[in-house]
Design a protein around this motif. Structure first.
Motif, PDB file in Angstrom:
ATOM      1  N   LEU A   1     -41.919  19.356 -30.469  1.00  0.00           N
ATOM      2  CA  LEU A   1     -40.955  20.372 -30.887  1.00  0.00           C
ATOM      3  C   LEU A   1     -40.040  20.703 -29.714  1.00  0.00           C
ATOM      4  O   LEU A   1     -40.400  20.504 -28.548  1.00  0.00           O
ATOM      5  N   SER A   2     -38.861  21.209 -30.008  1.00  0.00           N
ATOM      6  CA  SER A   2     -37.948  21.630 -28.948  1.00  0.00           C
ATOM      7  C   SER A   2     -38.407  22.976 -28.374  1.00  0.00           C
ATOM      8  O   SER A   2     -39.312  23.631 -28.923  1.00  0.00           O
ATOM      9  N   ALA A   3     -37.741  23.394 -27.304  1.00  0.00           N
ATOM     10  CA  ALA A   3     -38.059  24.701 -26.719  1.00  0.00           C
ATOM     11  C   ALA A   3     -37.833  25.808 -27.748  1.00  0.00           C
ATOM     12  O   ALA A   3     -38.680  26.691 -27.929  1.00  0.00           O
TER      13      ALA A   3
ATOM     14  N   ASN B   1     -40.504  25.717 -30.491  1.00  0.00           N
ATOM     15  CA  ASN B   1     -41.778  26.265 -30.020  1.00  0.00           C
ATOM     16  C   ASN B   1     -41.768  27.785 -30.062  1.00  0.00           C
ATOM     17  O   ASN B   1     -42.714  28.413 -30.552  1.00  0.00           O
ATOM     18  N   LEU B   2     -40.685  28.379 -29.576  1.00  0.00           N
ATOM     19  CA  LEU B   2     -40.593  29.842 -29.577  1.00  0.00           C
ATOM     20  C   LEU B   2     -40.579  30.385 -31.002  1.00  0.00           C
ATOM     21  O   LEU B   2     -41.225  31.401 -31.307  1.00  0.00           O
ATOM     22  N   GLU B   3     -39.871  29.706 -31.898  1.00  0.00           N
ATOM     23  CA  GLU B   3     -39.816  30.158 -33.290  1.00  0.00           C
ATOM     24  C   GLU B   3     -41.192  30.047 -33.947  1.00  0.00           C
ATOM     25  O   GLU B   3     -41.602  30.943 -34.701  1.00  0.00           O
TER      26      GLU B   3
ATOM     27  N   LEU C   1     -36.661  18.200 -26.730  1.00  0.00           N
ATOM     28  CA  LEU C   1     -38.099  18.175 -26.992  1.00  0.00           C
ATOM     29  C   LEU C   1     -38.879  18.492 -25.720  1.00  0.00           C
ATOM     30  O   LEU C   1     -38.522  18.050 -24.621  1.00  0.00           O
ATOM     31  N   VAL C   2     -39.950  19.233 -25.878  1.00  0.00           N
ATOM     32  CA  VAL C   2     -40.756  19.660 -24.731  1.00  0.00           C
ATOM     33  C   VAL C   2     -41.343  18.463 -23.989  1.00  0.00           C
ATOM     34  O   VAL C   2     -41.530  18.521 -22.768  1.00  0.00           O
ATOM     35  N   LYS C   3     -41.599  17.370 -24.677  1.00  0.00           N
ATOM     36  CA  LYS C   3     -42.197  16.202 -24.003  1.00  0.00           C
ATOM     37  C   LYS C   3     -41.268  15.609 -22.954  1.00  0.00           C
ATOM     38  O   LYS C   3     -41.718  14.843 -22.093  1.00  0.00           O
TER      39      LYS C   3
END
Length: 310
Positions: free
Chosen positions: A89-91, A94-96, A129-131
Motif C-alpha cells: 500500500l502507499s503511504a 496505510n494511513l487511511e 508504495l511503502v516497499k
C-alpha cells in the motif's frame, strides 16, 4: 497520568522484567534507557497492554490498562520497534487503513491523513508504495500511524533503530514538536544516550530487567559526583597503555574507541602524573588528557560495568 506498579514478566527461569516502578506526568517526555536485552521492549509491551504481566499493574488516568484495555487504547499511541505497515500500500493508503481502524472516515479521515503526511514529511511521497521506501521513511510513517487518533500519551520503542542520520534527525525533531507544541506525553525508549539527553525531562535506566537509576539528567549525573572521568586522546591507539591503566587500582572503569581512552577514577585521586608515566612506559603518544563533565554514558558505565551499546 501513567503509573507502572511493581510490573514483572517472567519466562520460566528468565526474569525479563523484574518488579519495576515508573511514573509519567502529563506533558513530560520520559526516557527509558538501556542496552539491547535490558527488558525495555517487554516493559513497553506490558505498558501498552499487548502482553500480560506475570504480576503488577499499569494505570493510565487512574484506571488499570490491564483490566480495561479497550477503553484506554484510544488515548494511547504506540510506535513499535518492528515496522508495522503494509508494503504493497502507499503511504496515504496505510494511513487511511489504520485511520478506519480508529473509526475515522470521510472528511475527518482525509484531513487527518493530510495533516500526518505533512507532519512526518512524506507529502511528496504519499502515493508511493511503502516497499520502495527507505528504512527511515518507514519509521516516519510508523510514527504517523500512531498519531492518527490524537493520543494523549505516545510510547515509542526505539524509533530510530537502523536509519540514516537525516531521518533520525527528522524523527527527533518531530518528537520534540509533539511534546512542546501539543503538550503530548511521551515515553521514549532508546539505547542512544544522545537521543535521551536531547529529548527527555526525566530518565529511567534499565538493565537486566531492573530499573537501576532514575531522575532528571542532572540528578543521574550526580551519581558520579565522587568520581572524575578522564579522557586520553592518543596519536594512535595503544593496547599496552590500556592494559597498564587496567592494572592501576585507582581506575574504576575504562573504555576505549578509535584513538581515545576514557577512565573513571575517584575525585580525590590525581592520576595525571601516572597517566604520562604509563604512556612513556608503553611508548604511547598522548595528544591531550582532560577531565570531562560526567555524561549519562559515564553513569551507565559506572552502574553496569559496560558501555550502553555493548
Amino acid at each position: 497520568m501513567l503509573e507502572v506498579v511493581e510490573l514483572s514478566k517472567h519466562y520460566k527461569k528468565t526474569k525479563a522484567v523484574d518488579n519495576i516502578n515508573m511514573y509519567l506526568e502529563k506533558g513530560e517526555t520520559v526516557g527509558l534507557l538501556g542496552p539491547n536485552g535490558a527488558g525495555k521492549s517487554t516493559a513497553i509491551s506490558m505498558i501498552s497492554s499487548l502482553i500480560a504481566p506475570t504480576h503488577g499493574d499499569v494505570r493510565l488516568f487512574n484506571q488499570s490498562i490491564l483490566k480495561k484495555p479497550g477503553e484506554l487504547r484510544s488515548r494511547l499511541g504506540v510506535v513499535p520497534q518492528e515496522i508495522a505497515l503494509y508494503n504493497d500500500l502507499s503511504a496515504k493508503e496505510n494511513l487511511e487503513f489504520f485511520g478506519r481502524i480508529h473509526r475515522l472516515s470521510g472528511s475527518q479521515l482525509k484531513k487527518k491523513t493530510e495533516e500526518i503526511l505533512h507532519q512526518i514529511g512524506l507529502e511528496d511521497r504519499k502515493k508511493d508504495l511503502v516497499k520502495h521506501f527507505s528504512g527511515g521513511m518507514k519509521r516516519r510513517l510508523n510514527i504517523g500511524v500512531a498519531l492518527l487518533h490524537d493520543p494523549e500519551l505516545i510510547i515509542m520503542d526505539e524509533p530510530t533503530v537502523g536509519i540514516d542520520p537525516q531521518s533520525r534527525n527528522h524523527i527527533l525533531e518531530t518528537v520534540k514538536r509533539l511534546n512542546e507544541e501539543r503538550d503530548m506525553t511521551i515515553l521514549y525508549t532508546s539505547h542512544y544516550m544522545e537521543e535521551v539527553e536531547y529529548l527527555c525531562n526525566r530518565i529511567y535506566i534499565m538493565d537486566k530487567g531492573n530499573i537501576i537509576a532514575s531522575g532528571t539528567k542532572d540528578e543521574i549525573k550526580k551519581i558520579l559526583s565522587a568520581e572524575n572521568t578522564i579522557e586520553i586522546k592518543l596519536e594512535k591507539m595503544n593496547k599496552a597503555l590500556i592494559s597498564r591503566l587496567r592494572e592501576d587500582p585507582s581506575v574504576a572503569h575504562i573504555t576505549f574507541e578509535d584513538k581515545s581512552i576514557t577512565i573513571v577514577v575517584p575525585r580525590e585521586v590525581n592520576l595525571f602524573h601516572k597517566i604520562f608515566q604509563y604512556a612513556e612506559e608503553t611508548d604511547a603518544k598522548p595528544l591531550s588528557v582532560e577531565i570531562k563533565t560526567p555524561s549519562l554514558e559515564d553513569v551507565f558505565l559506572h552502574l553496569t560495568g559496560r558501555a550502553l551499546r555493548d
